[in-house]
Design a protein around this motif. Sequence first.
Motif, mmCIF file in Angstrom:
data_model
loop_
_atom_site.group_PDB
_atom_site.id
_atom_site.type_symbol
_atom_site.label_atom_id
_atom_site.label_comp_id
_atom_site.label_asym_id
_atom_site.label_seq_id
_atom_site.Cartn_x
_atom_site.Cartn_y
_atom_site.Cartn_z
ATOM 1 N N VAL A 186 19.548 -48.808 -7.009
ATOM 2 C CA VAL A 186 20.916 -49.251 -6.746
ATOM 3 C C VAL A 186 21.861 -48.069 -6.555
ATOM 4 C CG1 VAL A 186 22.857 -50.571 -7.710
ATOM 5 C CG2 VAL A 186 20.542 -51.462 -7.862
ATOM 6 N N ASN A 187 21.503 -46.901 -7.120
ATOM 7 C CA ASN A 187 22.301 -45.698 -6.885
ATOM 8 C C ASN A 187 22.028 -45.068 -5.523
ATOM 9 O OD1 ASN A 187 23.945 -45.421 -9.184
ATOM 10 N ND2 ASN A 187 22.272 -44.535 -10.375
ATOM 11 N N HIS A 188 20.989 -45.546 -4.814
ATOM 12 C CA HIS A 188 20.597 -44.948 -3.526
ATOM 13 C C HIS A 188 20.288 -43.466 -3.688
ATOM 14 C CE1 HIS A 188 22.095 -48.722 -1.958
ATOM 15 N NE2 HIS A 188 23.303 -48.450 -2.400
ATOM 16 N N LEU A 189 19.547 -43.149 -4.751
ATOM 17 C CA LEU A 189 19.218 -41.763 -5.074
ATOM 18 C C LEU A 189 17.739 -41.623 -5.398
ATOM 19 C CD1 LEU A 189 22.110 -40.890 -7.599
ATOM 20 C CD2 LEU A 189 22.011 -40.234 -5.172
ATOM 21 N N LEU A 190 17.234 -40.393 -5.307
ATOM 22 C CA LEU A 190 15.992 -40.003 -5.959
ATOM 23 C C LEU A 190 16.366 -39.085 -7.106
ATOM 24 C CD1 LEU A 190 13.544 -39.154 -3.008
ATOM 25 C CD2 LEU A 190 13.942 -41.361 -4.122
ATOM 26 N N ARG A 191 15.743 -39.319 -8.246
ATOM 27 C CA ARG A 191 15.995 -38.497 -9.425
ATOM 28 C C ARG A 191 14.713 -37.782 -9.817
ATOM 29 N NH1 ARG A 191 20.285 -41.223 -11.826
ATOM 30 N NH2 ARG A 191 20.849 -39.251 -12.847
ATOM 31 N N GLY A 192 14.846 -36.604 -10.374
ATOM 32 C CA GLY A 192 13.708 -35.856 -10.867
ATOM 33 C C GLY A 192 13.727 -35.837 -12.388
ATOM 34 N N VAL A 193 12.554 -36.037 -13.013
ATOM 35 C CA VAL A 193 12.453 -36.052 -14.469
ATOM 36 C C VAL A 193 11.478 -34.963 -14.905
ATOM 37 C CG1 VAL A 193 11.793 -37.369 -16.510
ATOM 38 C CG2 VAL A 193 12.942 -38.518 -14.603
ATOM 39 N N GLN A 194 11.931 -34.110 -15.823
ATOM 40 C CA GLN A 194 11.075 -33.095 -16.434
ATOM 41 C C GLN A 194 10.450 -33.711 -17.682
ATOM 42 O OE1 GLN A 194 12.635 -29.398 -18.526
ATOM 43 N NE2 GLN A 194 12.012 -28.541 -16.541
ATOM 44 N N LEU A 195 9.138 -33.864 -17.658
ATOM 45 C CA LEU A 195 8.479 -34.593 -18.743
ATOM 46 C C LEU A 195 8.536 -33.865 -20.083
ATOM 47 C CD1 LEU A 195 5.361 -36.018 -16.853
ATOM 48 C CD2 LEU A 195 7.398 -37.260 -17.616
ATOM 49 N N ALA A 196 8.640 -32.557 -20.070
ATOM 50 C CA ALA A 196 8.633 -31.811 -21.332
ATOM 51 C C ALA A 196 9.772 -32.243 -22.250
ATOM 52 C CB ALA A 196 8.714 -30.318 -21.050
ATOM 53 N N ASP A 197 10.953 -32.483 -21.680
ATOM 54 C CA ASP A 197 12.102 -32.836 -22.517
ATOM 55 C C ASP A 197 12.880 -34.052 -22.021
ATOM 56 O OD1 ASP A 197 13.274 -31.794 -20.269
ATOM 57 O OD2 ASP A 197 14.204 -30.071 -21.258
ATOM 58 N N GLY A 198 12.457 -34.646 -20.897
ATOM 59 C CA GLY A 198 13.150 -35.820 -20.389
ATOM 60 C C GLY A 198 14.407 -35.520 -19.614
ATOM 61 N N GLU A 199 14.650 -34.275 -19.281
ATOM 62 C CA GLU A 199 15.838 -33.903 -18.513
ATOM 63 C C GLU A 199 15.791 -34.582 -17.138
ATOM 64 O OE1 GLU A 199 19.431 -31.402 -18.057
ATOM 65 O OE2 GLU A 199 18.130 -31.726 -19.807
ATOM 66 N N VAL A 200 16.947 -35.101 -16.699
ATOM 67 C CA VAL A 200 17.050 -35.820 -15.426
ATOM 68 C C VAL A 200 17.996 -35.063 -14.495
ATOM 69 C CG1 VAL A 200 17.746 -37.975 -14.299
ATOM 70 C CG2 VAL A 200 16.611 -38.041 -16.530
ATOM 71 N N VAL A 201 17.589 -34.944 -13.233
ATOM 72 C CA VAL A 201 18.415 -34.293 -12.233
ATOM 73 C C VAL A 201 18.332 -35.088 -10.933
ATOM 74 C CG1 VAL A 201 16.529 -32.774 -11.497
ATOM 75 C CG2 VAL A 201 18.904 -32.100 -11.059
ATOM 76 N N THR A 202 19.421 -35.132 -10.195
ATOM 77 C CA THR A 202 19.418 -35.791 -8.892
ATOM 78 C C THR A 202 18.807 -34.850 -7.866
ATOM 79 O OG1 THR A 202 21.372 -37.097 -9.438
ATOM 80 C CG2 THR A 202 20.854 -36.836 -7.103
ATOM 81 N N VAL A 203 17.841 -35.348 -7.071
ATOM 82 C CA VAL A 203 17.145 -34.476 -6.123
ATOM 83 C C VAL A 203 17.325 -34.901 -4.670
ATOM 84 C CG1 VAL A 203 15.451 -33.795 -7.856
ATOM 85 C CG2 VAL A 203 14.948 -35.753 -6.377
ATOM 86 N N ALA A 204 17.775 -36.119 -4.417
ATOM 87 C CA ALA A 204 18.006 -36.559 -3.041
ATOM 88 C C ALA A 204 18.985 -37.713 -3.036
ATOM 89 C CB ALA A 204 16.700 -36.986 -2.372
ATOM 90 N N GLY A 205 19.765 -37.787 -1.953
ATOM 91 C CA GLY A 205 20.761 -38.836 -1.816
ATOM 92 C C GLY A 205 22.145 -38.344 -2.186
ATOM 93 N N THR A 206 23.134 -39.090 -1.711
ATOM 94 C CA THR A 206 24.532 -38.749 -2.008
ATOM 95 C C THR A 206 25.174 -39.744 -2.965
ATOM 96 O OG1 THR A 206 25.365 -40.066 -0.149
ATOM 97 C CG2 THR A 206 24.760 -37.767 0.304
ATOM 98 N N GLY A 207 24.484 -40.848 -3.230
ATOM 99 C CA GLY A 207 25.084 -41.934 -3.994
ATOM 100 C C GLY A 207 25.752 -42.965 -3.110
ATOM 101 N N GLU A 208 25.969 -42.618 -1.837
ATOM 102 C CA GLU A 208 26.490 -43.564 -0.858
ATOM 103 C C GLU A 208 25.323 -44.157 -0.089
ATOM 104 O OE1 GLU A 208 29.702 -44.419 -0.590
ATOM 105 O OE2 GLU A 208 30.105 -43.075 -2.287
#
Length: 619
Positions: free
Chosen positions: A260-282
């Motif tokens: 629903v955010n129209h995004l791809l997110r990246g998750v680092q499994l070691a600590d669960g950190e989340v970062v946006t890796v693709a998309g603008t949110g629009e």
Amino acid sequence: MSAEQQKRRARVRAPELVGRRWLNTGGREMSLHDFRGKVLVLDFWTFCCINCLHVLDELRPLEEEFADEVVVVGVHSPKFEHEADPDAVAAAVQRYAVHHPVLDDPELTTWQHYAVKAWPTLVVVDPEGYVVHVAAGEGHVETLRGVVAELVAEHDAKGTLHRGDGPYVPAETENTTLRFPAKVLPLDGGTLLVSDSAHHSLVEFTADGETPVRRIGSGERGRADGAADEASFAEPAGLALLPEDVAAEVGYDVVVADTVNHLLRGVQLADGEVVTVAGTGEQWRDGSDAGPALETPLTSPWDVAWWEPAGGVVIAMAGNHTLGLFDPRAGQVRRFAGTTVEGLRDGDADEAFFAQTSGLADGGDRLWLADSETSALRWVEAGGDGFAVRTAVGAGLFDFGHADGAADQALFQHPLGVAVLPDGSVAVCDTYNGAIRRYDPASDEVSTLADHVAEPSGAAVVDGELVVVASASHRLERPVPPGVAAKLVRGTSQQVKRPDTEVGPGELELAVVFTPPPGTKLDDRYGPSTRLEVSSSPEGLLVEGAGVGTDLNRRLVLADDIAHGVLHVVAQAASCDDDPSVEHPACRLTRQDWGVPVRVAAGGPNRLPLVMGGLDDEA
């Protein structure tokens, strides 16, 4: 409001709202009279339709802004048989957080009374009970805001506007660890990662699939990056594990389709950190869909899969009926396959038609995919200088069922997930049949492995066993015991409940109706402001009129020897604020895709109006 608009309104009295039952009203039965004094927005939707889900989100701020003056009523008019099941409708209302009354319209009675021809369609009824505006498709919220503001001002002055709370009463919900989960991903340590869609988070389980290890995401709808307990998602779905060398280079291990955010997110499994890796949110609506990943809009990514032949993460872009490709190392996104036309057509990747692709599975030299709106199992393979799309099972947009046997006779009903089994066959989450099916490429046959699974939406093989996401049961299941014998279901074919549109033989005038929103005008500063693309299934249905042009009206000629078919129509119009004092007016693009099933009959009408926005003056 002009005299002509008032005249049109006076001759269009809103029909009564008729259906099986009402939801989100605390058990109260409603009629059109109960909404007198309010601006009523009817949202004709069905829960399989990604465009309908977009509209639900578009309406939320409008409902909040005009909470005292506007009542939104969802009219749920099903496409698939499963969508007529009352329990499934009630579950969908909860799954997608629908916070307004919903009329369950399983026989499409109200749909036909309002002459609706597409999911979704919005109809605005004024406080005195007259239809004043119709809009098909999505992206109409600014237009609606203008129409509603005019109606509120007009009827406030007339004394016919009644402010106050609407009839919405929220339904009770269960408290479960998972809530409408979507996909499952085995991790290298033996645990299972699940996208917990309605809880807007991810949950990692031990190998049993029942014991939670941790939750990634705050549980609140949002799009914040950060630590595992602070990050947020909006109905996440697909999950893909990156190869170790790629993960080490980019700094995250799992790619998440944050739908629903129209995004791809990246998750680092070691600590669960989340970062946006693709998309603008629009949401992508038109224009370029290739470029730097964080500068390129996506549209409802539903699943993701690393596929080595493509050199990246393939994205099931359900929102515009294409496949995308994300290169995490280069930080680039581009279209991989599809044209944005909704349908079923094989061939070169850039010419293929898809219909809301929702499940992907890496099969080595083949990328398998569940194409949900055509109830199809398809695959992509390398061929020549590029890639090609093929279909294993599936007949088109309007045919479905539960039938096993030879692939060209077998039928699914809106499958959402696929997994490759150890023997090379493909398990299909046949979602709306509540079944797990098996396609064997060697024999080109389909069988049923298990049934009575509540809306299976994703699956993965874990130690040779199939783990299935039973979405409507809010849990993981293992419904296929080791060594189980496949069974054949001698089912019958079905078609959508939507009735054919009758048209006369020979010449047919196609008229796409579009009136620029209040305070705007068509934007022709840089060329034509409108575009119309027409095709058909079968292709021979159209003798003349297929192709792309700039006029929203077109003369079509239908074949003499074809009685049934589907007209595929894609229309768009660009409009900008009509204020000469503003140097850079705000502009917006309205776009709608129709797949109109037609029946050619002597004496049928020779004009086919499709309302993209406004009212049809000739209705």
